[in-house]
Every structure is written in structure tokens, then in C-alpha cells.
Design an enzyme around this catalytic site. Structure first.
Site, PDB file in Angstrom:
ATOM      1  N   ASP A  52       0.848  -1.189   0.000  1.00 54.11           N
ATOM      2  CA  ASP A  52       0.000   0.000   0.000  1.00 54.11           C
ATOM      3  C   ASP A  52       0.888   1.245   0.000  1.00 54.11           C
ATOM      4  O   ASP A  52       1.837   1.337   0.796  1.00 54.11           O
ATOM      5  CB  ASP A  52      -0.908   0.008   1.234  1.00 54.11           C
ATOM      6  CG  ASP A  52      -1.917   1.140   1.198  1.00 54.11           C
ATOM      7  OD1 ASP A  52      -3.001   0.956   0.626  1.00 54.11           O
ATOM      8  OD2 ASP A  52      -1.602   2.230   1.744  1.00 54.11           O
ATOM      9  N   ASN A  62      -2.910  12.782  -4.360  1.00 53.98           N
ATOM     10  CA  ASN A  62      -4.087  13.182  -5.130  1.00 53.98           C
ATOM     11  C   ASN A  62      -4.511  14.615  -4.817  1.00 53.98           C
ATOM     12  O   ASN A  62      -4.905  15.375  -5.713  1.00 53.98           O
ATOM     13  CB  ASN A  62      -5.256  12.227  -4.846  1.00 53.98           C
ATOM     14  CG  ASN A  62      -5.195  10.968  -5.690  1.00 53.98           C
ATOM     15  OD1 ASN A  62      -4.629  10.968  -6.785  1.00 53.98           O
ATOM     16  ND2 ASN A  62      -5.769   9.897  -5.195  1.00 53.98           N
ATOM     17  N   HIS A 115      -6.045  13.733  -9.666  1.00 50.93           N
ATOM     18  CA  HIS A 115      -6.094  12.305  -9.972  1.00 50.93           C
ATOM     19  C   HIS A 115      -5.148  11.924 -11.104  1.00 50.93           C
ATOM     20  O   HIS A 115      -4.631  10.796 -11.132  1.00 50.93           O
ATOM     21  CB  HIS A 115      -7.522  11.899 -10.322  1.00 50.93           C
ATOM     22  CG  HIS A 115      -8.442  11.903  -9.139  1.00 50.93           C
ATOM     23  ND1 HIS A 115      -8.332  10.985  -8.108  1.00 50.93           N
ATOM     24  CD2 HIS A 115      -9.477  12.711  -8.801  1.00 50.93           C
ATOM     25  CE1 HIS A 115      -9.261  11.221  -7.205  1.00 50.93           C
ATOM     26  NE2 HIS A 115      -9.969  12.266  -7.595  1.00 50.93           N
ATOM     27  N   ASP A 132      -2.512   9.001 -10.781  1.00 49.20           N
ATOM     28  CA  ASP A 132      -2.406   7.903 -11.743  1.00 49.20           C
ATOM     29  C   ASP A 132      -0.962   7.702 -12.205  1.00 49.20           C
ATOM     30  O   ASP A 132      -0.503   6.567 -12.384  1.00 49.20           O
ATOM     31  CB  ASP A 132      -3.296   8.177 -12.960  1.00 49.20           C
ATOM     32  CG  ASP A 132      -4.778   8.020 -12.646  1.00 49.20           C
ATOM     33  OD1 ASP A 132      -5.113   7.508 -11.556  1.00 49.20           O
ATOM     34  OD2 ASP A 132      -5.594   8.424 -13.496  1.00 49.20           O
ATOM     35  N   GLU A 144      -4.814   2.217  -4.262  1.00 50.58           N
ATOM     36  CA  GLU A 144      -3.356   2.241  -4.175  1.00 50.58           C
ATOM     37  C   GLU A 144      -2.801   0.972  -3.538  1.00 50.58           C
ATOM     38  O   GLU A 144      -1.658   0.935  -3.087  1.00 50.58           O
ATOM     39  CB  GLU A 144      -2.889   3.465  -3.394  1.00 50.58           C
ATOM     40  CG  GLU A 144      -3.257   3.485  -1.915  1.00 50.58           C
ATOM     41  CD  GLU A 144      -4.606   4.133  -1.641  1.00 50.58           C
ATOM     42  OE1 GLU A 144      -4.807   4.605  -0.510  1.00 50.58           O
ATOM     43  OE2 GLU A 144      -5.443   4.171  -2.555  1.00 50.58           O
TER      44      GLU A 144
END
Length: 226
Positions: free
Chosen positions: A98, A106, A111, A115, A141
Site C-alpha cells: 500500500d 491526489n 487524480h 495515476d 493504491e
């Protein structure tokens, strides 16, 4: 002796036959050409269908953003590996990964920036893994790493190598210098736990991940027991 016996062959009939042949030849040639074209079209259509089915298969098993195996396909692979481990007696491990404080990425970069980080991390994880390993985007994530034929000690070393790769990667988004870290929970995949072995292993890895976060993140926690 004449080539054609006028007693048996009527010259007028033969002339008609000859004219019919002359007329038919172009038609026959056209039909043959049309059949050839039709066969080529059928072959092209079959190839297009095969290509489309291949793309559908990829979409069904791959995460669209990172190109990694998706969660559904990984669940199938986990069950397969559990059965294989039971038959062979060889060890296998899984690790739940994680990205730490991903929400802050973010919030800062949007976003699209998030990404980019996810794709970069996916590439680093694949570069660290062996060919026999499988890295999956589990969701958001979170990632799941399957390490067949691997002891817990070797799996822990592999995770440490990924930690090091992350620490050596500075530029993530449009030249911005970021320090991305991860937390990981690792466990063994036990064939003797079937039929729920895969689910039980994922649950242990998830609990180990939660413990890594509780201890301050940026670390790996190993959980081999229940």
C-alpha cells in the site's frame, strides 16, 4: 478420315457448344475470382475476430491503468498456486502493498498525478519481481505480489529491494521531487488450508499490512501465524 464424323456430330451443334464455352469462360473466371475474394474476406474476418477476442481477454484480466493483473484474475491465480503448492510441497508467499499517504498525492497533483504515481510504482514493482512472480493491482493504491516457490525469508528480501528502489526514485510527476514510500504485509500461501487457503492468506497479509501502518508505515511486517 475426318476428325469429326458427320454421321455422329452435327457441326452446327458443335459450333453452339463452342460459342457457349467462349461465353462461359469469363463467367467461370469471374466466379472463381469472386470465390477467392470471398475466402480472403472470410480469412480477414476470422483474424479480426481472433484479435478482438484477444483484446477482450486482456481487458478481462488486466488493470486498465497500470497494465498489471487485475484483482479477479489474481484471485484465480492464487487458487491455482495454492493447489500447486499443496501438490509440490514448495513454499509460496504473498505480500499486500500500500502506498503511504497516497491521498496527499491526489490532493496536491489531482487524480492525473495520482495515476502517474500508480503507474510508476507498478513499473518499479514489476522490475523488482522475478519472471515467475505476479504483481496485481488489488484496488486503489493497494497491490498484491505473488511469489511462487519462495520462502518467507526470501520474500522479505524481495520486499526490501522494492523499498530501496522506491527510496532511489525521486522524480515522479512532471519533474516534481517526491518521496513515495510503501507499507507491506507478507505471509505464506499454505496449500494445507484449502479450500479457503487463498482467502486466508490474503486476510493474513492484510492484517500484517494494517500492523505495518500502525507501526508508522514505510516498513514490512511478516505474519506467518493465524
Amino acid at each position: 478420315m475426318p476428325l469429326l464424323d458427320p454421321q455422329r456430330y452435327d457441326a452446327r451443334v458443335e459450333a453452339v457448344h463452342f460459342l457457349l464455352c467462349l461465353v462461359s469462360l469469363p463467367v467461370i473466371s469471374a466466379v472463381a475470382a469472386d470465390l477467392s475474394t470471398t475466402r480472403a474476406k472470410w480469412k480477414a474476418q476470422r483474424q479480426a475476430l481472433a484479435d478482438a477476442l484477444g483484446r477482450i481477454q486482456i481487458l478481462a484480466t488486466r488493470d486498465e491503468l497500470t497494465g498489471l493483473v487485475n484483482r479477479r484474475h489474481m484471485q484465480e491465480l492464487l487458487h491455482t498456486e495454492t493447489l500447486r503448492a499443496r501438490r509440490s510441497g514448495h513454499a509460496a508467499c504473498i505480500a499486500m502493498l500500500d502506498l503511504d499517504f497516497f491521498k496527499a498525492v491526489n490532493d496536491r497533483f489531482g487524480h492525473a498525478g495520482g495515476d502517474t504515481v500508480l503507474k510508476t510504482f507498478a513499473n518499479l514493482a514489476v522490475a523488482t519481481a522475478r519472471r515467475s512472480d505476479v504483481v496485481c493491482r488489488w484496488g486503489g493504491e493497494e497491490f498484491l505480489w505473488l511469489l511462487p516457490d519462495t520462502t518467507a525469508a526470501d520474500a522479505e528480501l524481495a520486499l526490501q529491494r522494492l523499498h530501496v528502489r522506491l527510496s532511489q526514485t525521486a522524480e515522479w510527476i512532471a519533474g516534481e521531487s517526491l518521496q513515495i514510500t510503501m507499507s507491506a504485509g507478507m505471509t505464506e500461501l499454505r496449500g494445507g488450508e484449502a479450500p479457503e487457503a487463498a482467502e486466508a492468506a490474503v486476510e493474513r497479509a492484510d492484517q500484517a499490512l494494517y500492523e505495518a501502518k500502525r507501526q508508522g508505515r514505510h516498513r514490512t511486517v511478516v505474519r506467518l501465524g493465524p
